[in-house]
Design an enzyme around this catalytic site. Structure first.
Site, PDB file in Angstrom:
ATOM      1  N   SER A 171       0.809  -1.215   0.000  1.00 32.52           N
ATOM      2  CA  SER A 171       0.000   0.000   0.000  1.00 32.52           C
ATOM      3  C   SER A 171       0.848   1.274   0.000  1.00 32.52           C
ATOM      4  O   SER A 171       1.649   1.463  -0.900  1.00 32.52           O
ATOM      5  CB  SER A 171      -0.954  -0.059   1.183  1.00 32.52           C
ATOM      6  OG  SER A 171      -2.129   0.613   0.836  1.00 32.52           O
ATOM      7  N   HIS A 220      -7.845  -5.725   0.629  1.00 34.82           N
ATOM      8  CA  HIS A 220      -6.606  -4.987   0.850  1.00 34.82           C
ATOM      9  C   HIS A 220      -5.847  -5.607   2.027  1.00 34.82           C
ATOM     10  O   HIS A 220      -6.177  -5.356   3.192  1.00 34.82           O
ATOM     11  CB  HIS A 220      -6.986  -3.540   1.158  1.00 34.82           C
ATOM     12  CG  HIS A 220      -5.834  -2.589   1.149  1.00 34.82           C
ATOM     13  ND1 HIS A 220      -5.181  -2.234  -0.001  1.00 34.82           N
ATOM     14  CD2 HIS A 220      -5.214  -1.913   2.155  1.00 34.82           C
ATOM     15  CE1 HIS A 220      -4.223  -1.364   0.292  1.00 34.82           C
ATOM     16  NE2 HIS A 220      -4.215  -1.159   1.598  1.00 34.82           N
TER      17      HIS A 220
HETATM   18  C1  GCU Z   1      -5.287   4.647   2.451  1.00 28.79           C
HETATM   19  C2  GCU Z   1      -4.760   5.535   1.337  1.00 28.79           C
HETATM   20  C3  GCU Z   1      -4.021   4.733   0.280  1.00 28.79           C
HETATM   21  C4  GCU Z   1      -2.984   3.841   0.919  1.00 28.79           C
HETATM   22  C5  GCU Z   1      -3.612   3.009   2.010  1.00 28.79           C
HETATM   23  C6  GCU Z   1      -2.634   2.150   2.815  1.00 28.79           C
HETATM   24  O1  GCU Z   1      -6.311   3.851   1.967  1.00 28.79           O
HETATM   25  O2  GCU Z   1      -5.834   6.245   0.798  1.00 28.79           O
HETATM   26  O3  GCU Z   1      -3.402   5.595  -0.653  1.00 28.79           O
HETATM   27  O4  GCU Z   1      -2.351   3.068  -0.046  1.00 28.79           O
HETATM   28  O5  GCU Z   1      -4.250   3.840   2.942  1.00 28.79           O
HETATM   29  O6  GCU Z   1      -1.468   2.483   2.922  1.00 28.79           O
HETATM   30  O7  GCU Z   1      -3.102   1.152   3.372  1.00 28.79           O
END
Ligand code: GCU
Length: 428
Positions: A264, A405
């Site tokens: 992420s 995710h």
């Molecule tokens: C949030 C953010 C993302 C990021 C994510 C993470 O959702 O909006 O851009 O990648 O956090 O790091 O889990």
């Protein structure tokens, strides 16, 4: 606990393949940049000149793109320090029931107040020579990666909603809480080492943190950053480069087989780190999305405005000016992947993680492909995004699995298979 000793010092970094930036070039103000709805062609220079040879790419366009990304998006990364000191704090040759050697190494550099980098390194014992290594930042401290009570408990600021965190500091209850994400046993069994750092040790993940690296290196700086100063993603990437400084000196590590991985926001960091350090052999940004592997243009998933509003510290000040005019960006994220060429890059995703725009990420790989082809490095061997659970393992690689995710054991199997394909299976 063994006696601590200074293991290494004076690592000369000049000529190591990293970009040190001497002066900021004079690119136009954001309002003066031409608007274009389509993706900018990675093989056309900022002045419109077409790039037709490998030399033009390497000598002109690639350096120009590095400047453009720093100027308008991530901020300028400082030159590497003249020396990085590595102190071995602890070594356990019988970690994971005797399968691995675990080391905790503290890296220091710069003026005395510069944050230190605490590296956790786990190397397989069953091997015939140095091991390839996965290097990645972790979200919750090195002590969260394994449930080993001896691993140093991070003392840096941490988001309050993480398990086992009290008053924004880790407690013993947070030990091992990321073990499922890191799957250390699986990595070791496949013959790879793991090197990891808590991202918050480099710069806490919150705006205006007084302890952040950018305020202390290269020298004490103004608390309010300038429009092109490095943001937190650049700082995290630069911190990974310091880990590379150390890893290339460690006799147990295959120094031309350093793979950077991250989930992420830390996946965005993994791609930036590889773009700005040629010593990194492969980049594997996992579910990275906006500001990393997904296009800034378009309306799918997280937008540039949303990311800048929620995480103003991640990027440089100038990036906010693109909030409502992403079509003025003189690049898109395919150009960041192209900077990594000819080295392999793998984008991995999950079907339900639409915030990270998995299809848009595939399009970024398609758009980076001509650069890889120009360099004679292969490219993306797929005309359309694959079915779930089907790894496209060409130089530009792609994978999508069902689910959400997260970083799982199944994702690690894919990372390991991709590394085996491009670097050869480790000699066990
Ligand atoms: C949030 C953010 C993302 C990021 C994510 C993470 O959702 O909006 O851009 O990648 O956090 O790091 O889990």
């Amino acid at each position: 606990m063994r006696t601590a000793f200074i293991a290494a010092a004076l690592l000369l970094i000049v000529g190591s393949g990293q970009t040190g930036v001497a002066a900021e070039p004079s690119f136009p103000e954001v309002s003066k940049l031409p608007a274009r709805a389509d993706l900018p062609d990675p093989l056309v220079m900022f002045n419109g000149e077409r790039v037709t040879t490998k030399e033009q790419w390497l000598d002109k366009r690639r350096p120009e793109l590095k400047q453009l990304f720093q100027h308008y998006m991530y901020g300028y990364l400082p030159a590497p320090p003249a020396k990085v000191e590595a102190k071995l704090e602890r070594e356990d040759k019988q970690a994971l029931g005797g399968k691995a050697t675990l080391r905790e190494v503290t890296l220091s550099f710069g003026p005395p107040e510069t944050p230190k980098i605490y590296l956790l390194l786990i190397v397989p014992n069953d091997r015939k020579g140095p091991a390839p290594v996965f290097l990645g930042l972790n979200f919750r401290g090195n002590h969260s990666v394994l449930s080993d009570p001896k691993i140093r408990l991070s003392t840096s600021w941490m988001p309050g909603n993480y398990p086992g965190v009290k008053d924004n500091r880790a407690t013993d209850a947070s030990r091992g809480t990321q073990a499922d994400a890191w799957n250390v046993e699986q990595i070791i069994e496949r013959g790879y080492a793991l090197a990891t750092i808590y991202n918050g040790d480099i710069a806490p993940d919150r705006p205006d943190a007084p302890e952040r690296l950018q305020l202390h290196y290269p020298k004490k700086a103004e608390a309010k950053p300038g429009p092109h100063d490095w943001g937190t993603i650049a700082a995290w990437s630069w911190g990974l480069h310091r880990a590379v400084d150390y890893l290339v000196t460690d006799k147990d590590i295959e120094k031309d087989k350093i793979i950077v991985v991250g989930h992420s926001r830390l996946g965005k960091t993994a791609l930036v780190a590889a773009a700005f350090d040629d010593r990194i052999a492969i980049s594997m940004p996992h579910q990275a999305g906006c500001g990393g592997t997904a296009p800034s243009r378009g309306k799918i998933g997280e937008s540039v405005k949303q990311i800048n509003d929620r995480f103003p510290h991640w990027f440089t000040g100038a990036f906010k000016e693109f909030n409502d005019q992403t079509d003025r960006l003189p690049f898109d994220q395919h150009c960041l992947a192209a900077i990594v060429a000819p080295r392999p890059v793998l984008f991995t995703n999950a079907v339900e993680d639409t915030w990270a725009n998995p299809d848009g990420q595939f399009q970024m790989l398609q758009a980076a492909d001509p650069v890889y082809r120009l360099l004679g490095a292969g490219g993306l061997d797929a005309k359309k995004a694959p079915e779930t659970n089907t790894l496209i393992d060409s130089k530009l690689g792609y994978f999508i699995r069902p689910g959400k995710h997260s970083m799982t054991k199944d994702d690690w199997k894919v990372f390991l298979d991709f590394a085996d394909k491009h670097l050869g299976k480790p000699k066990g």
